[in-house]
Design an enzyme around this catalytic site. Sequence first.
Site, PDB file in Angstrom:
ATOM      1  N   LYS A  54       0.843  -1.201   0.000  1.00  0.00           N
ATOM      2  CA  LYS A  54       0.000   0.000   0.000  1.00  0.00           C
ATOM      3  C   LYS A  54       0.876   1.248   0.000  1.00  0.00           C
ATOM      4  O   LYS A  54       0.621   2.206  -0.744  1.00  0.00           O
ATOM      5  CB  LYS A  54      -0.946  -0.010   1.207  1.00  0.00           C
ATOM      6  CG  LYS A  54      -2.061  -1.032   1.075  1.00  0.00           C
ATOM      7  CD  LYS A  54      -2.826  -1.255   2.381  1.00  0.00           C
ATOM      8  CE  LYS A  54      -3.865  -2.369   2.195  1.00  0.00           C
ATOM      9  NZ  LYS A  54      -4.530  -2.757   3.452  1.00  0.00           N
ATOM     10  N   GLN A  98      -4.714  -1.181   9.560  1.00  0.00           N
ATOM     11  CA  GLN A  98      -4.675  -2.537   9.014  1.00  0.00           C
ATOM     12  C   GLN A  98      -5.305  -3.528   9.991  1.00  0.00           C
ATOM     13  O   GLN A  98      -4.996  -3.520  11.186  1.00  0.00           O
ATOM     14  CB  GLN A  98      -3.208  -2.922   8.706  1.00  0.00           C
ATOM     15  CG  GLN A  98      -3.035  -4.258   8.015  1.00  0.00           C
ATOM     16  CD  GLN A  98      -3.559  -4.289   6.587  1.00  0.00           C
ATOM     17  OE1 GLN A  98      -3.633  -3.268   5.911  1.00  0.00           O
ATOM     18  NE2 GLN A  98      -3.939  -5.455   6.120  1.00  0.00           N
ATOM     19  N   ASP A 121     -10.940   3.151   3.676  1.00  0.00           N
ATOM     20  CA  ASP A 121     -11.303   1.731   3.646  1.00  0.00           C
ATOM     21  C   ASP A 121     -12.813   1.550   3.475  1.00  0.00           C
ATOM     22  O   ASP A 121     -13.269   0.462   3.104  1.00  0.00           O
ATOM     23  CB  ASP A 121     -10.917   1.072   4.984  1.00  0.00           C
ATOM     24  CG  ASP A 121      -9.705   0.173   4.893  1.00  0.00           C
ATOM     25  OD1 ASP A 121      -9.421  -0.344   3.800  1.00  0.00           O
ATOM     26  OD2 ASP A 121      -9.046  -0.018   5.930  1.00  0.00           O
TER      27      ASP A 121
HETATM   28  N1  GUN Z   1      -6.799  -6.523   6.197  1.00  0.00           N
HETATM   29  C1  GUN Z   1      -7.006  -7.268   5.084  1.00  0.00           C
HETATM   30  N2  GUN Z   1      -7.555  -6.510   4.109  1.00  0.00           N
HETATM   31  C2  GUN Z   1      -7.703  -5.276   4.625  1.00  0.00           C
HETATM   32  C3  GUN Z   1      -8.198  -4.047   4.096  1.00  0.00           C
HETATM   33  O1  GUN Z   1      -8.640  -3.938   2.944  1.00  0.00           O
HETATM   34  N3  GUN Z   1      -8.161  -2.990   4.929  1.00  0.00           N
HETATM   35  C4  GUN Z   1      -7.697  -3.079   6.198  1.00  0.00           C
HETATM   36  N4  GUN Z   1      -7.706  -1.973   6.957  1.00  0.00           N
HETATM   37  N5  GUN Z   1      -7.225  -4.192   6.725  1.00  0.00           N
HETATM   38  C5  GUN Z   1      -7.234  -5.286   5.934  1.00  0.00           C
END
Ligand code: GUN
Length: 296
Positions: A54, A98, A121
Amino acid sequence: MTATIIDGKAAAATLRADIAVEVARFAAATGRSPGLAVVLVGEDPASAVYVRSKGKATVEAGMESFEHRLPADTSEAELLALVDTLNGDPAVDGILVQLPLPPQIDADKVITRIDPDKDVDGFHPVNAGRLATGLPGFVPCTPYGCLMLLRSQLGSLSGKSAVVIGRSNIVGKPMALLLLGDSCTVTIAHSRTVDLPAIVRQADIVVAAVGRAEMVKGDWLKPGACVIDVGINRVEGSERGKTKLVGDVDFASASGVAGAITPVPGGVGPMTIACLIRNTLVSAARRDGFTLESAS
Ligand code: GUN
């Protein structure tokens, strides 16, 4: 029949290139770059890989990446305090915490603390409500990426029959709402659904997001169906001691029946990150009253 393989990696690269152009326009007009803060608590290896990807994609798009790595024993109060700081930081347009979080932290409490207008998100209940009622907000990245792949493969989705397998807040529910928004007739199937193969066989569009390796078989599909596989399951490979990634769809049998199908890896995954970058740009544009030309 042999299905068209939907190249999510190529679609994501195109989207990211479009976003980079818009980021440059935004920066020229406002004198700043959009900023994404990513918070990782603890050292879960899969999460660390996601966070690194990311951050890399953010920088490649010309945006600012603010990474916050906190120890696994961070208290809930400490994490909430960091969220408060990021909510108030004008350089931060998007905040992503996350998941999963360590057991001493209530994830719902943390998600609800994020300013909904920085919630790239799309997990905040306010954004879930906006999606459900058709108001502008942030849509979770994985289902939005799936929608983009479906639109580019099929054109208009209007009137198509869609089955979403899985009812999570992160994928299944928002996916169903997005498909409804594009005028599909939508069914949400889940672990208690009776005769799932018969339900799936009705569908022009199948989105599999259950987290069970290779569950959806080719003979469950309507010939020509468009199949989006959200699953990422690590299973034992053919070589001893080696693991491999597979989706929720049995690719070998499904690709003989489907009209188009996403592979795992290289399908939905790359689109998720591209949509996160897009949401961050959209957030920055909204906050600064800047009009985007594309990437929307
Ligand atoms: N953990 C796995 N996929 C995601 C996501 O798309 N966003 C977040 N914040 N955590 C994750």
